[in-house]
Design an enzyme around this catalytic site. Sequence first.
Site, PDB file in Angstrom:
ATOM      1  N   THR A 147      36.684 -18.722 -33.542  1.00 21.46           N
ATOM      2  CA  THR A 147      37.015 -18.240 -32.190  1.00 21.46           C
ATOM      3  C   THR A 147      36.133 -18.877 -31.127  1.00 21.46           C
ATOM      4  OG1 THR A 147      37.814 -16.168 -33.102  1.00 21.46           O
ATOM      5  CG2 THR A 147      37.195 -16.126 -30.788  1.00 21.46           C
ATOM      6  N   SER A 156      37.565 -19.309 -40.080  1.00 24.15           N
ATOM      7  CA  SER A 156      36.615 -19.153 -41.181  1.00 24.15           C
ATOM      8  C   SER A 156      37.275 -18.738 -42.498  1.00 24.15           C
ATOM      9  CB  SER A 156      35.508 -18.173 -40.809  1.00 24.15           C
ATOM     10  OG  SER A 156      36.010 -16.863 -40.782  1.00 24.15           O
ATOM     11  N   THR A 187      33.963 -15.805 -37.159  1.00 26.39           N
ATOM     12  CA  THR A 187      33.158 -14.629 -37.542  1.00 26.39           C
ATOM     13  C   THR A 187      33.633 -13.966 -38.837  1.00 26.39           C
ATOM     14  OG1 THR A 187      34.510 -13.205 -36.148  1.00 26.39           O
ATOM     15  CG2 THR A 187      32.486 -14.108 -35.169  1.00 26.39           C
TER      16      THR A 187
HETATM   17  N1  ASP Z   1      39.690 -15.621 -37.179  1.00 27.77           N
HETATM   18  C1  ASP Z   1      38.442 -16.031 -36.679  1.00 27.77           C
HETATM   19  C2  ASP Z   1      37.665 -16.704 -37.784  1.00 27.77           C
HETATM   20  O1  ASP Z   1      37.039 -16.052 -38.583  1.00 27.77           O
HETATM   21  C3  ASP Z   1      37.676 -14.896 -36.126  1.00 27.77           C
HETATM   22  C4  ASP Z   1      36.486 -15.356 -35.349  1.00 27.77           C
HETATM   23  O2  ASP Z   1      36.093 -16.474 -35.351  1.00 27.77           O
HETATM   24  O3  ASP Z   1      35.915 -14.497 -34.703  1.00 27.77           O
HETATM   25  O4  ASP Z   1      37.667 -17.915 -37.828  1.00 27.77           O
END
Ligand code: ASP
Length: 346
Positions: A39, A86, A119
């Site tokens: 993100t 991720s 995340t």
């Molecule tokens: N879907 C995203 C990820 O984990 C969530 C984020 O980056 O906050 O890549």
Amino acid sequence: MSRTLLFRKCCGLFIFLLSGVVFAQEKLPNVKIFTTGGTIQSKGDHRQKLMEYSAGKVAPEELINDLPELKKIANVTYLEESNIGSGGMNTEILLKLAKDINEWLALPESSGAVVTHGTGTLEETAYFLNLVIKSDKPVAVVGAMRPFTAVSRDGPFNLYNAVRVAASPKARGYGVMIMLNDEINAARDTTKTNTYRVDTFVARDMGPLGYTDSDRISFYRKPTYRHTAKSEFDVSNLKDLPRVDVTYVYQESDASALNAFVKAGAKGIVLTDNDDKAIKKAQKKGVVFVKSDRKGSGRVVESEKQAGLGIVTSDNLPPHKARILLRLALTKTKDAKEIQRMFNEY
Ligand code: ASP
């Protein structure tokens, strides 16, 4: 004084001042940002879109150029490792990331490293790096809960603080750190606890290591479990890691998942509860078991019964982090007692 002389003197002074600035810039710490996506590198259609956005829209240059303030605190360079959410993080990228960071931190002129990451599984990568980075220099893993385009986006300030920490000699020896929401959290102890809020990363049992406030970086505690420079794990010659899966126990769950993982070639399985018969059968095939728990905090206490069954206990590692340690442990041994020692130390 003649006009020419005055002109020459002014030029001399200007060059002297300029060289001072160049010298001062050269003396800034050297931080490399290893970008992986998430993100923090995403864009939405408009400023109110906090949930619907596309990953992979912010290239490393844009991320860094958006923060001219970085130039005052460090000489920042970057290496793009991947550009993924991720959920797509895999062993190949993890091993390359660890090798690249180790190579960078081994240079005498490097000060620290930052990793951008989605995340969702950020804490898994952070804990993996915590176990395999061969340096005391700071490594800060950073993400964002809001896209780059959002009103009140959190990514740029998180990144700014991550670079501050990576540039700081004060941050050496704390292992890999997770950097969001002005907090410095230990990779081992910290979990994403909320799907949406910016204060999502919490070290439930331990609390944060410290804070990145405007006046200074302050640390209040230091991780005592082994990590980074003191770790025995070495991935420099590894091309893959053993397969380890996780089974999640709920009312009326049976051994189907466990048996399917064994059939798929799992060398280790992290459990949230026992199914003794299925475990014994799999142990005969050489599968190693670690008992964790689904509650998200607290220790799994060692018992004679578990040890007697050859099952390792995970201390207070949640299942997805016990999986990371078990994968690395299995690169060294299959002996349950030795693996228990590792779980007690890392
Ligand atoms: N879907 C995203 C990820 O984990 C969530 C984020 O980056 O906050 O890549």
